[in-house]
Design a protein around this motif. Structure first.
Motif, PDB file in Angstrom:
ATOM      1  N   GLU A 258      -6.383 115.940 -30.031  1.00 16.53           N
ATOM      2  CA  GLU A 258      -6.539 117.295 -30.567  1.00 16.53           C
ATOM      3  C   GLU A 258      -5.414 117.640 -31.531  1.00 16.53           C
ATOM      4  OE1 GLU A 258      -7.337 121.745 -28.757  1.00 16.53           O
ATOM      5  OE2 GLU A 258      -5.772 120.487 -27.891  1.00 16.53           O
ATOM      6  N   ARG A 259      -4.182 117.283 -31.172  1.00 17.49           N
ATOM      7  CA  ARG A 259      -3.065 117.580 -32.080  1.00 17.49           C
ATOM      8  C   ARG A 259      -3.204 116.836 -33.403  1.00 17.49           C
ATOM      9  NH1 ARG A 259       0.062 117.675 -27.293  1.00 17.49           N
ATOM     10  NH2 ARG A 259       0.591 115.471 -27.494  1.00 17.49           N
ATOM     11  N   ARG A 260      -3.785 115.666 -33.367  1.00 16.54           N
ATOM     12  CA  ARG A 260      -3.961 114.914 -34.609  1.00 16.54           C
ATOM     13  C   ARG A 260      -5.107 115.477 -35.440  1.00 16.54           C
ATOM     14  NH1 ARG A 260      -2.138 110.222 -36.604  1.00 16.54           N
ATOM     15  NH2 ARG A 260      -3.435 109.074 -38.071  1.00 16.54           N
ATOM     16  N   VAL A 261      -6.226 115.789 -34.779  1.00 18.50           N
ATOM     17  CA  VAL A 261      -7.393 116.291 -35.502  1.00 18.50           C
ATOM     18  C   VAL A 261      -7.147 117.699 -36.047  1.00 18.50           C
ATOM     19  CG1 VAL A 261      -9.823 116.967 -35.240  1.00 18.50           C
ATOM     20  CG2 VAL A 261      -9.000 114.835 -34.213  1.00 18.50           C
ATOM     21  N   LEU A 262      -6.497 118.534 -35.247  1.00 19.69           N
ATOM     22  CA  LEU A 262      -6.291 119.934 -35.635  1.00 19.69           C
ATOM     23  C   LEU A 262      -4.865 120.182 -36.115  1.00 19.69           C
ATOM     24  CD1 LEU A 262      -8.219 121.789 -32.788  1.00 19.69           C
ATOM     25  CD2 LEU A 262      -9.044 121.073 -35.027  1.00 19.69           C
TER      26      LEU A 262
END
Length: 274
Positions: A258-262
């Motif tokens: 999630e931290r990478r995608v968002l």
């Protein structure tokens, strides 16, 4: 350094990496350790054999799951869980994007979607079992039948909430439909999609266990039910402990993704807070 009349104030130095890691571990492990101590004290005073102490559960965990049972029960369960989650993500995002972009389709399917969403997925297990038999496919379908809904509904709402001004601007610049979908609609809906995936992970883990408790001969759910029926209480608790560990690993892995995608989304939020 900032000076004021009559005193000198220094800016506090940021703590190093070591103290931050220690503080993080203390916050993460403090409450679980207190709960384990309380559990151990309660188990020493309890007379019921259904509440074993943590040491007995840890010994049963090692004896039960460190060995052939890991390959025979744990890995197949994780494989079915992964397939179910992957299929739910693909189906939920694809169908949710199509429904969210077409208002007439959304209005047409809304009563049917509400009806299907209201059916508890465990109720469908006998029906799916009759149609597909007692197979891995049946268990994956059961997982998908429940995990797809959070992703589908959040994708629909995320696509609907796409900024209309940005959409009209893209059209005025003659941006193609596929480019609008890939570079505008899906990125705008990605926070809601990731929220749906987070919810789907917990639902999928629950349905994985339930599907394996019905007419199955292997898997985490089957083993936990087997231990319960044969009054192997410490082994049963060890299976529950293993499920909790799987849930923690899923949450950690999802947080990294999630931290990478968002990354862009969290960056905007940090900038707005500043």
């Amino acid at each position: 350094m900032t000076t004021y009349p009559g005193r000198i104030a220094t800016t506090p130095r940021p703590r190093g990496v070591g103290p931050r890691i220690t503080a993080g571990l203390a916050h993460a492990l403090g409450l679980p350790m207190l709960l384990l101590v309380a559990w151990g004290l309660a188990a020493t005073r309890a007379t019921s054999r259904f509440l074993p102490d943590p040491v007995a559960i840890l010994e049963a965990f090692v004896d039960t799951w460190v060995g052939p049972a890991f390959a025979e029960d744990v890995l197949p369960s994780l494989y079915r869980l992964g397939l179910g989650v992957a299929a739910s993500i693909v189906l939920g995002i694809a169908a949710g994007t199509v429904i969210g972009l077409a208002p007439w389709l959304r209005e047409l399917l809304e009563p049917l979607l509400e009806f299907l969403r209201a059916i508890p997925p465990p109720v469908l297990i006998p029906v799916v079992m009759l149609l597909l038999g007692i197979t891995d496919t049946m268990k994956v379908v059961v997982i998908v039948s429940g995990a797809v809904w959070p992703i589908l509904l959040n994708t629909i709402e995320g696509v609907r909430a796409t900024d209309s001004v940005m959409t009209e601007t893209a059209r005025s610049f003659r941006v193609s439909r596929w480019e609008r979908l890939w570079f505008l609609v899906l990125p705008a809906a990605s926070p809601r999609i990731m929220t749906g995936v987070r919810q789907a992970l917990s639902v999928a883990l629950i349905l994985m266990v339930i599907s394996e408790m019905f007419a199955s001969s292997a898997g985490l759910g089957y083993r936990i039910a087997y231990f319960q029926r044969n009054y192997l209480i410490a082994e049963m608790w060890s299976g529950i402990l293993l499920l909790g560990g799987v849930g923690i690993l899923l949450a950690v892995a999802f947080g990294l993704v999630e931290r990478r995608v968002l990354r862009w989304y969290h960056g905007i939020r940090e900038a707005n807070r500043a």
